[in-house]
Write a protein that holds these residues in place. Structure first.
Motif, PDB file in Angstrom:
ATOM      1  N   ALA A 772       0.747  -1.151  -0.022  1.00 39.44           N
ATOM      2  CA  ALA A 772       0.042   0.091  -0.023  1.00 39.44           C
ATOM      3  C   ALA A 772       0.996   1.102  -0.050  1.00 39.44           C
ATOM      4  N   THR A 773       2.017   1.231   0.672  1.00 37.48           N
ATOM      5  CA  THR A 773       2.863   2.373   0.838  1.00 37.48           C
ATOM      6  C   THR A 773       3.470   2.495  -0.524  1.00 37.48           C
ATOM      7  N   LEU A 774       3.769   1.651  -1.323  1.00 37.20           N
ATOM      8  CA  LEU A 774       4.275   1.463  -2.815  1.00 37.20           C
ATOM      9  C   LEU A 774       3.260   2.107  -3.587  1.00 37.20           C
ATOM     10  N   ARG A 775       2.220   1.884  -3.541  1.00 34.05           N
ATOM     11  CA  ARG A 775       0.834   2.456  -4.171  1.00 34.05           C
ATOM     12  C   ARG A 775       0.854   3.840  -4.015  1.00 34.05           C
ATOM     13  N   ALA A 776       1.068   4.225  -2.611  1.00 38.24           N
ATOM     14  CA  ALA A 776       0.647   5.622  -2.137  1.00 38.24           C
ATOM     15  C   ALA A 776       1.749   6.680  -2.707  1.00 38.24           C
ATOM     16  N   ILE A 777       2.885   6.072  -2.938  1.00 38.64           N
ATOM     17  CA  ILE A 777       4.113   7.073  -3.309  1.00 38.64           C
ATOM     18  C   ILE A 777       4.135   7.003  -5.013  1.00 38.64           C
ATOM     19  N   GLY A 778       3.334   6.336  -5.807  1.00 34.07           N
ATOM     20  CA  GLY A 778       3.002   6.400  -6.953  1.00 34.07           C
ATOM     21  C   GLY A 778       3.197   5.210  -7.746  1.00 34.07           C
ATOM     22  N   ALA A 779       3.397   3.800  -7.329  1.00 37.06           N
ATOM     23  CA  ALA A 779       3.388   2.871  -8.017  1.00 37.06           C
ATOM     24  C   ALA A 779       2.303   2.476  -8.512  1.00 37.06           C
ATOM     25  N   SER A 780       2.101   2.056  -9.827  1.00 36.55           N
ATOM     26  CA  SER A 780       0.866   1.421 -10.119  1.00 36.55           C
ATOM     27  C   SER A 780       0.655   0.197 -10.121  1.00 36.55           C
ATOM     28  N   GLY A 781      -0.586  -0.398  -9.981  1.00 38.74           N
ATOM     29  CA  GLY A 781      -1.102  -1.744 -10.009  1.00 38.74           C
ATOM     30  C   GLY A 781      -0.456  -2.642 -10.716  1.00 38.74           C
ATOM     31  N   PRO A 782       0.087  -2.270 -12.164  1.00 41.99           N
ATOM     32  CA  PRO A 782       0.845  -3.325 -12.872  1.00 41.99           C
ATOM     33  C   PRO A 782       2.213  -3.399 -12.375  1.00 41.99           C
ATOM     34  N   GLN A 783       2.882  -2.255 -11.974  1.00 39.76           N
ATOM     35  CA  GLN A 783       4.040  -2.446 -11.314  1.00 39.76           C
ATOM     36  C   GLN A 783       4.307  -3.190 -10.019  1.00 39.76           C
ATOM     37  N   VAL A 784       3.049  -3.251  -9.355  1.00 43.12           N
ATOM     38  CA  VAL A 784       2.959  -3.964  -8.121  1.00 43.12           C
ATOM     39  C   VAL A 784       3.085  -5.615  -8.502  1.00 43.12           C
ATOM     40  N   ARG A 785       2.026  -5.675  -9.503  1.00 40.72           N
ATOM     41  CA  ARG A 785       2.170  -7.132  -9.995  1.00 40.72           C
ATOM     42  C   ARG A 785       3.108  -7.626 -10.421  1.00 40.72           C
ATOM     43  N   ARG A 786       3.968  -6.928 -11.401  1.00 41.03           N
ATOM     44  CA  ARG A 786       5.304  -7.265 -11.929  1.00 41.03           C
ATOM     45  C   ARG A 786       6.432  -7.405 -10.764  1.00 41.03           C
ATOM     46  N   LEU A 787       6.122  -6.655  -9.650  1.00 41.97           N
ATOM     47  CA  LEU A 787       7.289  -6.625  -8.640  1.00 41.97           C
ATOM     48  C   LEU A 787       7.060  -8.326  -8.023  1.00 41.97           C
ATOM     49  N   VAL A 788       5.828  -8.708  -7.786  1.00 44.29           N
ATOM     50  CA  VAL A 788       5.451  -9.917  -7.110  1.00 44.29           C
ATOM     51  C   VAL A 788       5.956 -10.960  -8.210  1.00 44.29           C
ATOM     52  N   LEU A 789       5.635 -10.957  -9.412  1.00 45.94           N
ATOM     53  CA  LEU A 789       6.073 -11.988 -10.493  1.00 45.94           C
ATOM     54  C   LEU A 789       7.389 -12.043 -10.481  1.00 45.94           C
ATOM     55  N   TRP A 790       8.095 -10.801 -10.516  1.00 45.12           N
ATOM     56  CA  TRP A 790       9.866 -10.730 -10.279  1.00 45.12           C
ATOM     57  C   TRP A 790      10.154 -11.693  -9.030  1.00 45.12           C
ATOM     58  N   GLU A 791       9.686 -11.419  -8.058  1.00 40.77           N
ATOM     59  CA  GLU A 791       9.711 -12.507  -6.915  1.00 40.77           C
ATOM     60  C   GLU A 791       9.575 -13.676  -7.197  1.00 40.77           C
ATOM     61  N   SER A 792       8.605 -14.125  -7.803  1.00 38.59           N
ATOM     62  CA  SER A 792       8.304 -15.510  -8.324  1.00 38.59           C
ATOM     63  C   SER A 792       9.415 -16.020  -9.083  1.00 38.59           C
ATOM     64  N   PHE A 793       9.649 -15.299 -10.062  1.00 35.06           N
ATOM     65  CA  PHE A 793      11.027 -15.662 -11.160  1.00 35.06           C
ATOM     66  C   PHE A 793      12.248 -15.917 -10.132  1.00 35.06           C
ATOM     67  N   HIS A 794      12.527 -14.949  -9.424  1.00 32.43           N
ATOM     68  CA  HIS A 794      13.878 -15.170  -8.499  1.00 32.43           C
ATOM     69  C   HIS A 794      13.721 -16.492  -7.756  1.00 32.43           C
ATOM     70  N   LEU A 795      12.714 -16.858  -7.088  1.00 27.49           N
ATOM     71  CA  LEU A 795      12.346 -18.087  -6.414  1.00 27.49           C
ATOM     72  C   LEU A 795      12.578 -19.008  -7.535  1.00 27.49           C
ATOM     73  N   GLY A 796      12.107 -19.052  -8.593  1.00 27.12           N
ATOM     74  CA  GLY A 796      11.967 -20.163  -9.481  1.00 27.12           C
ATOM     75  C   GLY A 796      13.450 -20.447 -10.046  1.00 27.12           C
ATOM     76  N   MET A 797      14.217 -19.328 -10.317  1.00 25.64           N
ATOM     77  CA  MET A 797      15.671 -19.487 -10.590  1.00 25.64           C
ATOM     78  C   MET A 797      16.460 -20.127  -9.703  1.00 25.64           C
ATOM     79  N   LEU A 798      16.248 -19.517  -8.366  1.00 21.19           N
ATOM     80  CA  LEU A 798      17.195 -20.215  -7.065  1.00 21.19           C
ATOM     81  C   LEU A 798      16.809 -21.751  -7.053  1.00 21.19           C
ATOM     82  N   GLY A 799      15.589 -22.179  -7.290  1.00 22.87           N
ATOM     83  CA  GLY A 799      15.226 -23.527  -7.046  1.00 22.87           C
ATOM     84  C   GLY A 799      15.599 -24.291  -8.281  1.00 22.87           C
ATOM     85  N   ALA A 800      15.515 -23.789  -9.454  1.00 22.33           N
ATOM     86  CA  ALA A 800      16.133 -24.455 -10.676  1.00 22.33           C
ATOM     87  C   ALA A 800      17.460 -24.646 -10.709  1.00 22.33           C
ATOM     88  N   GLY A 801      18.119 -23.519 -10.256  1.00 25.34           N
ATOM     89  CA  GLY A 801      19.569 -23.587  -9.879  1.00 25.34           C
ATOM     90  C   GLY A 801      20.356 -24.892  -9.186  1.00 25.34           C
TER      91      GLY A 801
END
Length: 870
Positions: A772-801
């Motif tokens: 909510a703080t990120l949204r309040a300082i200007g982050a858009s909904g799509p940016q928040v969604r991409r941030l969580v997806l990047w976390e997913s990607f990072h976890l996936g790459m660590l698990g894959a490696g």
């Protein structure tokens, strides 16, 4: 305490229904796989044992010549022994149906003494309705009784007739009735045809001969003692053994195969356990203030631990209940795959799946207890951690992660210890022929790599924070990726189990994938270099994989002489395979014209050149052994092999040891002339046909087919198989063998995906204020969604490696330890780079799919509600 669980524990489970559902689903899938494998194993092994016991009946000993039929006069000697209660003569062969819609189907035909066999073998003979079968009917040369399932399959009833090609002639047989198992139980007698031994001998062209004799002995006498006594009364070449003896080796192989599946199914439970661990760990983090309040109000440490364990137990019970029901459904599919594999590799087992499948009565209860057990073991660590936390520390935000972060260094040393332990276990030998220490080594390897996960997550965060200067304008995707990696690294305790969960699934996929690919490539190389005959002439039953008792279908020697005269045929190598006994174990004995084989084909020897070794084998009247047999007998080239032949005990020099993947129990090969000298057997199992250079195989195949119809007198009794077709059939059997492995791998990866989804969902819930703080300082909904997806990607790459690294190490264990100790085969390692790419792609895709809905949910949360979140 039960009231506390109902008021507090159940409320928390209901407040997070999606996360609870994901956890229960993971447990259910793990339990389902375990229940399915257990149920299918019980059913297939029961079918296997029944296939042996129903044929052996009440017999306590059996007498056979292994390679050749025996003189029926032997039975008189046996019956004179005072401890022999009954001696049943048996003949067995396979015929081919020549008319009707089932033309070409093979039928196993057995000759028994019907006047006593029904009682000793456990079946009932039912004749034509309204007609009483007389002794004359039983002795009718063309009268047979069909098993109930065989009669239904052929569409025949008592009174019908059908044509059967048997031996070298066509016979018109009359169905006298059906064979019904006692008390309606399933039995292999349902799939065979039976006639009296006196009528069978002329039909089988075996007058005065028998395949084996089943003995029922006096119960007060020791079976082992009688075995030794009777062996001394018999001529050379005949063996007395327990009926189960002929299947001991096969049973060991079947049990090793089933143990491999059971171990693989345990991966699902391991991943489910990690999933529960993650869920309860998150509960401890989210409810740390609640824990502190409970402790201040007087709840004991044991009460805190019991509360979390009970919640995990409830999820486990629900998952176990669902998993049990799902496991029974899955078992109905797996039992078919397992039955086909056992039949392909070891011994024909009647298909008993579907409604006939026997489900253990305690399956549902066992599944529930399994789910509860796995869940409570998974919850034990975080529950104990929660109980040990002082109230002041429990009320301090982020304390749990500080503790977990401090433990990352100690876990690295634990990882080193576990990996060293895994290496030491890999050096240990098998236990009762099974690679027990190999499996423990594999588990230690996976646990050791799991302990590396926190350190790996922290290292990835350091790399993300130290990648250089801040991103320039227009590179917010890179900024989001760095922010996501940093966020994941800030909570190593939370994310380590998720990475470990995915690592286990990917490691199993990569390790087993490398093993299967290496095995397949080894088999492909083997068949390409050793199966060089242009055409193979074989009985129809041989192509269909029928087991024909001790003799097997035979091709008369006259066929070879006739086929060699066909234009385009350069040479015909008669290949004869029978079973003999070596040091108390059944072994395949192969005889062939080794001079032809040396000139036109080859064996892959562990050391030495094929032509020279085969030539020496002929000149020295020696033998060559397969790798599996040589290893089991502790024999090598240059030693001497003692073999009991129909002409007495003989010793043969061992000239070489070769790779072979066609038999599990081992194989020994000798020149055809030497075999005929001692076994007096002129027939062949199949004929390997080599063509003149430049000859069209298809045209010669047609000429061979025409000649075979003239020789056999009936169409469809023998087939001509092209080299490519034979190789394709071998590889088809190989691929069918590992189908079930892919199914279990897929389920393990699904459970890992549930773990990622659970992790991200909990992470988003905990970070509502941050989002909510990120949204309040200007982050858009799509940016928040991409941030969580990047976390997913990072976890996936660590698990894959980590999973790829683990898979490579696991493949070494599977190929060099577990496979060799289970089956004795040498496999040349071949890395399938495509499998590695697929594994990484699957891990990343699974992580992104698992993170999609949490990302979408985070992007849609109202800012005001998030800032109000406590």
């Amino acid at each position: 305490m039960v009231r506390v669980l109902r008021l507090i524990g159940l409320r928390h489970l209901r407040e997070r229904p999606l996360r609870t559902l994901l956890t229960i689903s993971g447990i259910a899938l793990g339990v389902a796989v375990s229940v399915a494998i257990r149920t299918a194993n019980v059913d297939v092994l029961k079918s296997f044992e029944e296939a042996v016991l129903t044929v052996a009946g009440k017999a306590t000993l059996e007498v056979s010549g292994r390679a050749l039929k025996m003189d029926e006069q032997v039975i008189a000697t046996l019956r004179r022994h005072p401890a022999v209660v009954a001696a049943t003569p048996i003949l067995q062969d396979v015929g081919i149906v020549l008319d009707g819609s089932h033309k070409g189907q093979t039928v196993v035909l057995m000759g028994l003494d019907l006047l006593e066999a029904a009682d000793l073998k456990g079946f009932q003979i039912q004749g034509e309705p309204g007609k009483v079968s007389s002794i004359q009917d039983l002795l009718d040369r063309n009268g047979v009784f069909l098993g109930t399932r065989l009669a239904d399959d052929l569409g025949l009833v008592a009174g019908n007739e059908f044509s059967l090609y048997l031996g070298s002639q066509v016979h018109r047989l009359h169905v006298l009735g059906v064979i019904a198992p006692e008390a309606g139980v399933r039995s292999v007698w349902s799939d065979v045809a039976v006639m009296d031994i006196a009528a069978a001998q002329p039909l089988f062209e075996a007058i005065g001969l028998l395949d084996r004799i089943d003995l029922v002995t006096a119960p007060e006498r020791s079976v082992d003692e009688l075995q030794r006594e009777l062996q001394g009364l018999l001529p050379a070449g005949l063996t007395v053994r327990r009926p189960s003896h002929r299947t001991e080796q096969v049973e060991r192989m079947v049990r090793a195969f089933q143990l491999n599946l059971t171990t693989l199914s345990g991966v699902g439970l391991l991943v489910g356990l990690l999933l529960v661990y993650n869920t309860v760990s998150f509960n401890v983090v989210q409810r740390r203030r609640e824990i502190g309040i409970f402790r201040v109000l007087g709840m004991s440490r044991g009460g805190i631990a019991w509360l979390f364990l009970a919640e995990a137990g409830l999820m486990g019970a629900a998952g176990g209940l669902v998993g049990s029901a799902l496991g029974v459904v899955l078992a109905k599919s797996l039992v078919g795959l397992m039955t086909r594999t056992v039949s392909d590799l070891y011994v024909p087992v009647p298909a008993m799946g579907g409604g006939a499948m026997g489900v253990p009565g305690d399956t549902e209860l066992a599944g529930v207890f399994l789910g509860i057990g796995v869940s409570m073991v998974g919850a034990l660590g975080p529950s104990t951690e929660a109980s040990r936390t002082a109230p002041a520390r429990a009320l301090a935000p982020g304390d749990y992660e500080v503790v977990q972060d401090a433990r990352a260094g100690r876990l690295v040393w634990a990882s080193v210890g576990l990996l060293v332990f895994a290496g030491l276990l890999a050096l240990a030998g098998p236990v009762s022929g099974l690679p027990v220490f190999g499996y423990v080594s594999a588990l230690s390897l996976l646990l050791g790599l799991s302990c590396l996960a926190p350190a790996l997550i922290r290292a990835s965060g350091w790399l993300a924070r130290g990648t250089g200067e801040p991103p320039r304008r227009g590179s917010h995707m890179f900024a989001l990726a760095r922010l996501a990696a940093d966020q994941v690294a800030r909570t190593p305790g939370r994310n380590a189990v998720t990475v470990s969960t995915l690592m286990v699934g990917i490691a199993i996929m990569v390790g087993v994938g490398i093993m299967i690919h290496s095995f397949r490539q080894t088999v492909v190389t083997w068949i390409d270099q050793t199966i060089l005959a242009d055409l193979v002439v074989a009985p129809t039953s041989w192509l269909k994989g029928e087991e024909i008792g001790v003799q097997g279908r035979r091709i008369p020697n006259a066929w070879r002489e006739s086929l060699q005269k066909i234009p385009g045929v350069a040479a015909v190598d008669p290949y004869r395979e029978v079973t003999v006994e070596v040091q108390g174990r059944p072994v395949s004995l192969v005889s062939r014209d080794l001079s032809i084989h040396a000139e036109r084909s080859r064996y892959l020897f562990l050391g030495g050149e094929s032509v020279q070794l085969l030539t020496r084998t002929v000149e020295t009247e020696g033998v060559i052994l397969s790798e599996v047999l040589a290893r089991s007998l502790l024999i090598q080239a240059g030693d001497t092999l003692k073999l009991v032949t129909p002409s007495g005990e003989r010793r043969f020099p061992v000239i070489g040891v070769f790779y072979d993947y066609a038999t599990d129990g081992g194989k020994l090969v000798m020149d055809r002339r030497l075999y005929q000298e001692y076994w007096r057997d002129e027939s062949a199992t199949v004929l390997a046909v080599y063509l003149d250079p430049g000859t069209d195989p298809d045209s010669v195949r047609l000429r061979l087919g025409d000649r075979l119809r003239d020789l056999a007198g009936a169409e469809g009794t023998a087939v001509v198989i092209k080299n490519a077709e034979l190789k394709a059939e071998i590889l088809a059997i190989f691929d069918r063998t590992f189908t079930i492995t892919y199914v279990l791998e897929f389920i393990a990866v699904i459970i890992a995906v549930l773990g990622i989804a659970n992790t991200l969902l909990t992470s988003v819930l905990e970070r509502q204020r941050e989002v909510a703080t990120l949204r309040a300082i200007g982050a858009s909904g799509p940016q928040v969604r991409r941030l969580v997806l990047w976390e997913s990607f990072h976890l996936g790459m660590l698990g894959a490696g980590l999973g790829v690294a683990g898979g490579l190490l696991l493949s070494v264990l599977l190929i060099e330890v577990i496979n060799k100790q289970s089956f004795g085969w040498s496999i040349q390692t071949a890395i399938p780079w495509g499998v590695l790419v697929e594994a990484v792609g699957l891990a990343v895709t699974a992580a992104l799919v698992a993170g999609y809905f949490p990302a979408r949910w985070a992007a849609q949360q109202p800012v005001v509600e998030g800032l109000r979140y406590e």
